[in-house]
Design a protein around this motif. Structure first.
Motif, PDB file in Angstrom:
ATOM      1  N   VAL A 266     156.695 -29.249  76.788  1.00 38.51           N
ATOM      2  CA  VAL A 266     156.072 -28.403  77.813  1.00 38.51           C
ATOM      3  C   VAL A 266     154.593 -28.760  77.861  1.00 38.51           C
ATOM      4  CG1 VAL A 266     155.712 -26.060  78.636  1.00 38.51           C
ATOM      5  CG2 VAL A 266     157.750 -26.590  77.284  1.00 38.51           C
ATOM      6  N   PRO A 267     154.222 -29.779  78.612  1.00 43.38           N
ATOM      7  CA  PRO A 267     152.809 -30.203  78.641  1.00 43.38           C
ATOM      8  C   PRO A 267     151.915 -29.105  79.211  1.00 43.38           C
ATOM      9  CG  PRO A 267     154.255 -31.870  79.596  1.00 43.38           C
ATOM     10  CD  PRO A 267     155.067 -30.634  79.459  1.00 43.38           C
ATOM     11  N   LEU A 268     150.730 -29.006  78.635  1.00 41.32           N
ATOM     12  CA  LEU A 268     149.729 -28.059  79.114  1.00 41.32           C
ATOM     13  C   LEU A 268     148.781 -28.755  80.094  1.00 41.32           C
ATOM     14  CD1 LEU A 268     148.827 -26.214  75.780  1.00 41.32           C
ATOM     15  CD2 LEU A 268     150.298 -25.416  77.634  1.00 41.32           C
ATOM     16  N   PRO A 269     148.107 -27.991  80.926  1.00 43.31           N
ATOM     17  CA  PRO A 269     147.155 -28.609  81.873  1.00 43.31           C
ATOM     18  C   PRO A 269     146.038 -29.347  81.142  1.00 43.31           C
ATOM     19  CG  PRO A 269     147.634 -26.342  82.486  1.00 43.31           C
ATOM     20  CD  PRO A 269     148.236 -26.549  81.141  1.00 43.31           C
ATOM     21  N   ALA A 270     145.557 -30.427  81.729  1.00 43.98           N
ATOM     22  CA  ALA A 270     144.495 -31.226  81.121  1.00 43.98           C
ATOM     23  C   ALA A 270     143.191 -30.434  81.101  1.00 43.98           C
ATOM     24  CB  ALA A 270     144.312 -32.532  81.896  1.00 43.98           C
ATOM     25  N   THR A 271     142.419 -30.648  80.052  1.00 45.12           N
ATOM     26  CA  THR A 271     141.126 -29.967  79.893  1.00 45.12           C
ATOM     27  C   THR A 271     139.946 -30.932  79.880  1.00 45.12           C
ATOM     28  OG1 THR A 271     141.255 -30.071  77.482  1.00 45.12           O
ATOM     29  CG2 THR A 271     142.237 -28.149  78.551  1.00 45.12           C
ATOM     30  N   SER A 272     140.210 -32.240  79.704  1.00 45.24           N
ATOM     31  CA  SER A 272     139.161 -33.268  79.644  1.00 45.24           C
ATOM     32  C   SER A 272     138.193 -33.028  78.491  1.00 45.24           C
ATOM     33  CB  SER A 272     138.384 -33.328  80.972  1.00 45.24           C
ATOM     34  OG  SER A 272     139.253 -33.593  82.046  1.00 45.24           O
ATOM     35  N   ARG A 273     138.683 -32.505  77.393  1.00 43.32           N
ATOM     36  CA  ARG A 273     137.848 -32.243  76.228  1.00 43.32           C
ATOM     37  C   ARG A 273     138.421 -32.943  74.999  1.00 43.32           C
ATOM     38  NH1 ARG A 273     136.760 -26.003  75.240  1.00 43.32           N
ATOM     39  NH2 ARG A 273     135.279 -26.911  73.733  1.00 43.32           N
ATOM     40  N   GLU A 274     137.528 -33.433  74.160  1.00 42.43           N
ATOM     41  CA  GLU A 274     137.904 -33.977  72.852  1.00 42.43           C
ATOM     42  C   GLU A 274     137.174 -33.169  71.790  1.00 42.43           C
ATOM     43  OE1 GLU A 274     136.241 -36.161  74.994  1.00 42.43           O
ATOM     44  OE2 GLU A 274     137.936 -37.196  75.925  1.00 42.43           O
TER      45      GLU A 274
END
Length: 492
Positions: A266-274
């Protein structure tokens, strides 16, 4: 029989020794062609040693035999026959060969749900008496014969659950030999009472069936072989294909652990954070960036110290246990109280790890953590003998190290990192492990690495460029940068 007894031309010696150890199968094994084959081997050995057999009687669990000529002492002859009749039939005997369960190293064992003592005894005695190593495949083959001979006893239990018991023992021996080869403290598999064996494993469809009454409204049932239908309080839906079912006991509570295959992610929405995460003791963890609802403005995640919080209650329970009489009812009740406190601490620790891991997975696409060797980090320091005084040891800081080890284990880093790996895989996040060496001693600005940069536990001050910050924040930043470098190198 004493080795001091000497051979005598006018004496007759009655030598008796055990052949089959399992009490449930003695009479059946020592009969028919097995008995005839055993007599044949004994007579052949007697002839080899210039012996004369006056009487040979095979009874339920012992063999009473013969009178040797005065050339050999009774103890010598007994030793010769023990090694020969226990090791020879199973491995080296010519046809007709005995079944695997007819001689001592291949003796039948009673495998029951929750007990591996008989199988462990067979392995140990086979090697001690005849230098024969018994494997899982051989014991599993014996299990089929035992079940066929005892349908009302061993045969009424699930075959796969008994196999899992043997696999568990086999894992213990594999780990033992692996530690021996690595030069570590091996830890030979021990005999354990029923209180140490609290998990029974079944294979779905063979011994157990999950949701065995799918049309029942408002309840979930699991069917266990030999037990029947058992209602389970299902706290969340099961996804994927049920592959394995474990029945686990914790004190007076019973749990069903379901292992599934083909579980959809169940992939979660991308956040563009590391985010880099530095594990600690003062703070449970420190993130390279603050995480809303979990950390403070500096990225510190507080350490709840669950064991320390329950220390007074645990100490009171342990004092009550120490004041009871061994074997008494009050002692058992006090022991259950100690177990309840420890289980409560474990549940709180796991709950905190789940919530922290979920927050990290929801707030970052890439999570970088330290590849910690917790077992090495919590080793006790070696003793330092005083070269000037025999029997006296120098101070080695063991008390301080013991307190640190207790804090590390109380934090539950291993539990957290395991849960984080599972949640990251399920959510489609990327988890990177990096070497933790010098991550909190390296300056994030100039790259200078030195122990002088961190003279105090909490503060970092670079001696080269003067950069100063919290040591845990510096460690998290360096961990993040190292993880991203590994990621780019892997992509290239």
């Amino acid at each position: 029989m004493s080795r001091q007894v000497r051979a005598s031309s006018g004496a007759a010696y009655d030598l008796g020794y055990r052949v089959v150890w399992c009490p449930q199968y003695r009479c059946r094994v020592l009969g028919g062609r097995v008995k005839a084959r055993l007599e044949e081997l004994i007579r052949a050995k007697a002839a080899e040693h210039d012996g004369e057999i006056i009487a040979l009687v095979v009874v339920s669990d012992h063999v009473h035999l013969f009178v040797p000529r005065p050339k050999y002492s009774p103890s010598y002859v007994a030793g010769q026959f023990k090694g020969f009749t226990s090791g020879h039939p199973a491995r080296r005997a010519p046809a007709p060969a005995l079944p695997a369960c007819d001689a001592a190293p291949r003796s039948s064992f009673a495998t029951s749900v929750g007990a591996v003592s008989a199988a462990l005894e067979e392995r140990r005695e086979a090697y001690r008496r005849a230098k024969i190593s018994i494997r899982y495949g051989e014991q599993s083959a014996q299990l089929k014969e035992i079940r066929a001979d005892d349908p009302a006893g061993q045969g009424r239990w699930s075959f796969t659950s008994q196999q899992q018991t043997l696999r568990r023992l086999n894992k213990a021996f594999e780990a033992f030999f692996r530690r021996v080869k690595a030069g570590r403290t091996p830890g030979y598999p021990r005999f354990k009472g029923r209180g140490w064996f609290d998990t029974v494993t079944f294979v779905e469809g063979d011994g157990a069936r999950w949701d065995s009454q799918p049309h029942h409204r408002g309840a979930t049932f699991v069917r266990l072989h030999g037990i029947g239908q058992v209602r389970a309080h299902q706290h969340r839906p099961v996804r994927g294909r049920v592959k394995q079912i474990e029945v686990k006991r914790e004190g007076s509570r019973w749990f069903v652990v379901v292992s599934c295959d083909d579980v959809p992610a169940v992939p979660l929405p991308a956040t563009s954070r590391e985010i880099g995460v530095d594990m600690g003791v003062v703070h449970f963890a420190t993130a390279s960036e603050p995480i809303a609802g979990v950390s403070d403005e500096h990225g510190h995640i507080p350490n709840p110290r669950h064991l320390t919080a329950a220390q007074e209650e645990l100490a009171a329970a342990q004092r009550a246990y120490a004041a009871t009489k061994r074997g008494s009812r009050r002692r058992r009740k006090a022991a259950r109280k100690i177990g309840r406190v420890h289980r409560a601490v474990a549940r709180r620790r796991a709950d905190h790890a789940h919530k922290t891991a979920l927050a990290l997975v929801r707030n970052a696409d890439v999570i970088v953590v330290e590849d910690l060797r917790i077992a090495n980090m919590t080793k006790s320091p070696k003793a330092r003998p005083d070269p000037e005084q025999a029997g006296v040891f120098l101070a080695n800081g063991s008390a301080v190290k013991a307190a640190l080890n207790k804090s590390i284990l109380d934090a539950g880093w291993g539990v957290f990192l395991g849960i984080l790996a599972h949640k990251a895989e399920s959510a489609g996040r990327e988890l990177i492990l990096v070497n933790p060496a010098n991550t909190s001693r390296t300056c994030p600005q100039c790259g200078h690495a030195s122990g002088e940069n961190r003279k105090v536990q909490a503060d970092f001050a670079c001696v080269a460029c003067g950069y100063a910050a919290n040591a845990d924040v510096v460690g998290a930043s360096n961990i993040k940068r190292a993880g991203l470098v590994l990621r780019e190198a892997g992509a290239a």
